[in-house]
Design a protein around this motif. Structure first.
Motif, PDB file in Angstrom:
ATOM      1  N   ARG A 183     -33.913   2.811   6.602  1.00 57.41           N
ATOM      2  CA  ARG A 183     -32.870   1.804   6.380  1.00 57.41           C
ATOM      3  C   ARG A 183     -33.440   0.400   6.463  1.00 57.41           C
ATOM      4  NH1 ARG A 183     -27.780   1.284   9.399  1.00 57.41           N
ATOM      5  NH2 ARG A 183     -29.030   1.623  11.274  1.00 57.41           N
ATOM      6  N   LEU A 184     -34.320   0.163   7.416  1.00 58.10           N
ATOM      7  CA  LEU A 184     -34.920  -1.151   7.557  1.00 58.10           C
ATOM      8  C   LEU A 184     -35.832  -1.447   6.367  1.00 58.10           C
ATOM      9  CD1 LEU A 184     -35.071  -3.628   9.340  1.00 58.10           C
ATOM     10  CD2 LEU A 184     -36.957  -2.562  10.583  1.00 58.10           C
ATOM     11  N   ASP A 185     -36.623  -0.467   5.950  1.00 57.57           N
ATOM     12  CA  ASP A 185     -37.473  -0.642   4.769  1.00 57.57           C
ATOM     13  C   ASP A 185     -36.642  -1.063   3.560  1.00 57.57           C
ATOM     14  OD1 ASP A 185     -39.686   0.075   6.212  1.00 57.57           O
ATOM     15  OD2 ASP A 185     -39.821   2.109   5.420  1.00 57.57           O
ATOM     16  N   HIS A 186     -35.502  -0.400   3.378  1.00 62.34           N
ATOM     17  CA  HIS A 186     -34.683  -0.675   2.198  1.00 62.34           C
ATOM     18  C   HIS A 186     -33.940  -2.002   2.305  1.00 62.34           C
ATOM     19  CE1 HIS A 186     -35.160   2.882  -0.378  1.00 62.34           C
ATOM     20  NE2 HIS A 186     -35.474   3.498   0.746  1.00 62.34           N
ATOM     21  N   PHE A 187     -33.609  -2.441   3.512  1.00 61.41           N
ATOM     22  CA  PHE A 187     -33.048  -3.783   3.671  1.00 61.41           C
ATOM     23  C   PHE A 187     -34.072  -4.820   3.217  1.00 61.41           C
ATOM     24  CE2 PHE A 187     -29.386  -2.611   6.390  1.00 61.41           C
ATOM     25  CZ  PHE A 187     -28.484  -3.567   5.954  1.00 61.41           C
ATOM     26  N   PHE A 188     -35.324  -4.618   3.601  1.00 66.10           N
ATOM     27  CA  PHE A 188     -36.379  -5.533   3.178  1.00 66.10           C
ATOM     28  C   PHE A 188     -36.547  -5.505   1.663  1.00 66.10           C
ATOM     29  CE2 PHE A 188     -37.448  -6.112   7.525  1.00 66.10           C
ATOM     30  CZ  PHE A 188     -38.336  -7.168   7.611  1.00 66.10           C
ATOM     31  N   ALA A 189     -36.542  -4.322   1.065  1.00 71.95           N
ATOM     32  CA  ALA A 189     -36.738  -4.208  -0.379  1.00 71.95           C
ATOM     33  C   ALA A 189     -35.632  -4.927  -1.151  1.00 71.95           C
ATOM     34  CB  ALA A 189     -36.781  -2.732  -0.781  1.00 71.95           C
ATOM     35  N   ARG A 190     -34.433  -4.911  -0.620  1.00 75.53           N
ATOM     36  CA  ARG A 190     -33.299  -5.503  -1.324  1.00 75.53           C
ATOM     37  C   ARG A 190     -33.138  -6.987  -1.027  1.00 75.53           C
ATOM     38  NH1 ARG A 190     -27.867  -6.120  -0.138  1.00 75.53           N
ATOM     39  NH2 ARG A 190     -28.047  -4.948   1.815  1.00 75.53           N
ATOM     40  N   ARG A 191     -33.447  -7.419   0.188  1.00 80.99           N
ATOM     41  CA  ARG A 191     -33.058  -8.756   0.624  1.00 80.99           C
ATOM     42  C   ARG A 191     -34.212  -9.704   0.930  1.00 80.99           C
ATOM     43  NH1 ARG A 191     -28.340  -8.780   3.641  1.00 80.99           N
ATOM     44  NH2 ARG A 191     -28.805 -10.979   3.931  1.00 80.99           N
ATOM     45  N   TRP A 192     -35.447  -9.272   0.759  1.00 82.01           N
ATOM     46  CA  TRP A 192     -36.582 -10.034   1.300  1.00 82.01           C
ATOM     47  C   TRP A 192     -37.694 -10.133   0.265  1.00 82.01           C
ATOM     48  CZ3 TRP A 192     -41.632  -8.401   2.098  1.00 82.01           C
ATOM     49  CH2 TRP A 192     -42.432  -9.129   3.000  1.00 82.01           C
ATOM     50  N   ARG A 193     -38.352 -11.298   0.221  1.00 84.87           N
ATOM     51  CA  ARG A 193     -39.526 -11.469  -0.631  1.00 84.87           C
ATOM     52  C   ARG A 193     -40.549 -12.349   0.090  1.00 84.87           C
ATOM     53  NH1 ARG A 193     -36.865  -8.207  -2.597  1.00 84.87           N
ATOM     54  NH2 ARG A 193     -36.177  -7.918  -4.766  1.00 84.87           N
ATOM     55  N   TYR A 194     -41.668 -11.750   0.481  1.00 85.03           N
ATOM     56  CA  TYR A 194     -42.834 -12.501   0.952  1.00 85.03           C
ATOM     57  C   TYR A 194     -42.546 -13.442   2.119  1.00 85.03           C
ATOM     58  CZ  TYR A 194     -43.950 -11.036  -3.802  1.00 85.03           C
ATOM     59  OH  TYR A 194     -44.089 -10.315  -4.953  1.00 85.03           O
ATOM     60  N   GLY A 195     -41.795 -12.968   3.092  1.00 85.74           N
ATOM     61  CA  GLY A 195     -41.533 -13.761   4.274  1.00 85.74           C
ATOM     62  C   GLY A 195     -40.259 -14.568   4.212  1.00 85.74           C
ATOM     63  N   THR A 196     -39.554 -14.510   3.084  1.00 86.86           N
ATOM     64  CA  THR A 196     -38.326 -15.283   2.908  1.00 86.86           C
ATOM     65  C   THR A 196     -37.173 -14.339   2.586  1.00 86.86           C
ATOM     66  OG1 THR A 196     -39.577 -17.179   2.053  1.00 86.86           O
ATOM     67  CG2 THR A 196     -37.210 -17.115   1.588  1.00 86.86           C
ATOM     68  N   TRP A 197     -36.022 -14.588   3.209  1.00 86.90           N
ATOM     69  CA  TRP A 197     -34.829 -13.791   2.927  1.00 86.90           C
ATOM     70  C   TRP A 197     -34.075 -14.407   1.761  1.00 86.90           C
ATOM     71  CZ3 TRP A 197     -34.572  -9.218   5.242  1.00 86.90           C
ATOM     72  CH2 TRP A 197     -35.373  -9.033   6.385  1.00 86.90           C
ATOM     73  N   LEU A 198     -33.629 -13.574   0.835  1.00 85.30           N
ATOM     74  CA  LEU A 198     -32.992 -14.052  -0.383  1.00 85.30           C
ATOM     75  C   LEU A 198     -31.643 -14.696  -0.090  1.00 85.30           C
ATOM     76  CD1 LEU A 198     -33.636 -11.085  -2.862  1.00 85.30           C
ATOM     77  CD2 LEU A 198     -35.053 -13.107  -2.450  1.00 85.30           C
ATOM     78  N   THR A 199     -31.326 -15.714  -0.877  1.00 82.97           N
ATOM     79  CA  THR A 199     -30.001 -16.306  -0.824  1.00 82.97           C
ATOM     80  C   THR A 199     -29.026 -15.388  -1.576  1.00 82.97           C
ATOM     81  OG1 THR A 199     -30.287 -17.523  -2.896  1.00 82.97           O
ATOM     82  CG2 THR A 199     -31.033 -18.597  -0.857  1.00 82.97           C
ATOM     83  N   VAL A 200     -27.744 -15.680  -1.453  1.00 74.11           N
ATOM     84  CA  VAL A 200     -26.733 -14.892  -2.166  1.00 74.11           C
ATOM     85  C   VAL A 200     -26.976 -14.960  -3.676  1.00 74.11           C
ATOM     86  CG1 VAL A 200     -24.265 -14.695  -2.690  1.00 74.11           C
ATOM     87  CG2 VAL A 200     -25.017 -15.201  -0.351  1.00 74.11           C
ATOM     88  N   GLU A 201     -27.323 -16.135  -4.173  1.00 76.13           N
ATOM     89  CA  GLU A 201     -27.570 -16.309  -5.602  1.00 76.13           C
ATOM     90  C   GLU A 201     -28.805 -15.524  -6.047  1.00 76.13           C
ATOM     91  OE1 GLU A 201     -26.982 -18.762  -3.477  1.00 76.13           O
ATOM     92  OE2 GLU A 201     -24.920 -19.189  -4.126  1.00 76.13           O
ATOM     93  N   GLN A 202     -29.860 -15.564  -5.262  1.00 77.20           N
ATOM     94  CA  GLN A 202     -31.074 -14.831  -5.608  1.00 77.20           C
ATOM     95  C   GLN A 202     -30.843 -13.322  -5.573  1.00 77.20           C
ATOM     96  OE1 GLN A 202     -33.565 -16.621  -2.580  1.00 77.20           O
ATOM     97  NE2 GLN A 202     -34.763 -17.708  -4.124  1.00 77.20           N
ATOM     98  N   ASP A 203     -30.034 -12.892  -4.627  1.00 76.27           N
ATOM     99  CA  ASP A 203     -29.760 -11.470  -4.483  1.00 76.27           C
ATOM    100  C   ASP A 203     -29.106 -10.896  -5.737  1.00 76.27           C
ATOM    101  OD1 ASP A 203     -29.746  -9.066  -2.896  1.00 76.27           O
ATOM    102  OD2 ASP A 203     -27.592  -9.326  -2.643  1.00 76.27           O
ATOM    103  N   LYS A 204     -28.354 -11.721  -6.455  1.00 75.47           N
ATOM    104  CA  LYS A 204     -27.660 -11.257  -7.657  1.00 75.47           C
ATOM    105  C   LYS A 204     -28.622 -10.922  -8.793  1.00 75.47           C
ATOM    106  CE  LYS A 204     -23.443 -13.920  -6.684  1.00 75.47           C
ATOM    107  NZ  LYS A 204     -22.589 -15.061  -7.117  1.00 75.47           N
ATOM    108  N   VAL A 205     -29.772 -11.580  -8.826  1.00 69.09           N
ATOM    109  CA  VAL A 205     -30.714 -11.358  -9.933  1.00 69.09           C
ATOM    110  C   VAL A 205     -31.970 -10.613  -9.479  1.00 69.09           C
ATOM    111  CG1 VAL A 205     -29.910 -13.346 -11.248  1.00 69.09           C
ATOM    112  CG2 VAL A 205     -31.763 -13.635  -9.590  1.00 69.09           C
ATOM    113  N   ALA A 206     -32.056 -10.285  -8.188  1.00 72.37           N
ATOM    114  CA  ALA A 206     -33.231  -9.579  -7.674  1.00 72.37           C
ATOM    115  C   ALA A 206     -33.226  -8.137  -8.164  1.00 72.37           C
ATOM    116  CB  ALA A 206     -33.250  -9.622  -6.158  1.00 72.37           C
TER     117      ALA A 206
END
Length: 231
Positions: A183-206
């Motif tokens: 679950r933690l791995d998949h949270f990172f895969a969906r919400r995280w890039r290279y030390g930064t957590w995605l914003t709501v806007e970025q999450d829409k196009v990730a």
């Protein structure tokens, strides 16, 4: 972005120039995502077809607003995975030098600041190369420079971790799992890039490519940080 998408179209559909079937292989599915997200071909159930002519690519991509473009991190990973699998190219065998003089996107990655004109990768490319699978967790932690990057990234990721992700980590600790859960791995895969957590806007196009060596390395290091703090 045009170069990344155009490269993928040209080489994916090279057999007849009209279609590409990914056969449900991850590298092909990722390539299809990039091409179709940029509007450069029509999506099918198993890939894409009818790529737009090269001369129309610029105008089509220009019509996409900045907030609707794919993340550059995801686009680069898609292309790196595609190049490695489709052409057997592994540009990191002698990190940081690039032993493949004919790696198709050298100029593109140089323009992005990821590689020198002499085909030597810059440190900025490291997370993308790890994420694309060019380094595996055990091997990369034996390299002092790469290990230092992973540890630094783990620390910054932990310090800015959203509450919901932190709660997943606490659940893992309370269950005394030997390593962080999927679950933690998949949270990172969906919400995280290279030390930064995605914003709501970025999450829409990730694009969620799933867990990768970089995520596993960072999550493992965060677990070590937590363990050290408790003792």
């Amino acid at each position: 972005m045009e170069i990344l998408g155009g490269y993928t179209v040209d080489f994916a559909a090279y057999e007849d120039g009209k279609q590409f079937n990914h056969n449900f292989m991850s590298f092909g599915e990722n390539a299809t995502w990039l091409v179709c997200a940029l509007g450069l071909a029509e999506a099918t159930n198993t890939g894409f077809m009818n790529p737009v002519p090269e001369e129309r690519r610029s105008s089509i991509i220009a019509e996409i607003s900045d907030g609707e473009l794919p993340l550059i991190e995801d686009a680069c990973q898609s292309v790196l995975c595609f190049a490695e699998h489709y052409f057997g190219i592994t540009p990191t065998e002698d990190w940081p030098a690039n032993p493949t003089r004919h790696f198709f996107l050298n100029d593109c990655f140089a323009d992005l600041g990821l590689m020198s004109r002499e085909d030597v990768w810059h440190e900025a490319a490291l997370p993308m190369l790890i994420r694309a699978g060019h380094f595996q967790v055990d091997d990369m932690m034996n390299d002092e420079k790469i290990a230092a990057y992973v540890r630094k990234t783990a620390l910054s990721s932990f310090e800015t971790m959203p509450d919901e992700v932190f709660q997943v980590m606490l659940d893992d600790e309370n269950s005394r799992r030997p390593r962080p859960s999927w679950r933690l791995d998949h949270f990172f895969a969906r919400r995280w890039r290279y030390g930064t957590w995605l914003t709501v806007e970025q999450d829409k196009v990730a694009c969620n490519f799933g867990p990768d060596p970089l995520i596993k390395g960072v999550v493992n290091e965060i677990a070590k940080l937590r363990s050290s703090a408790r003792h």
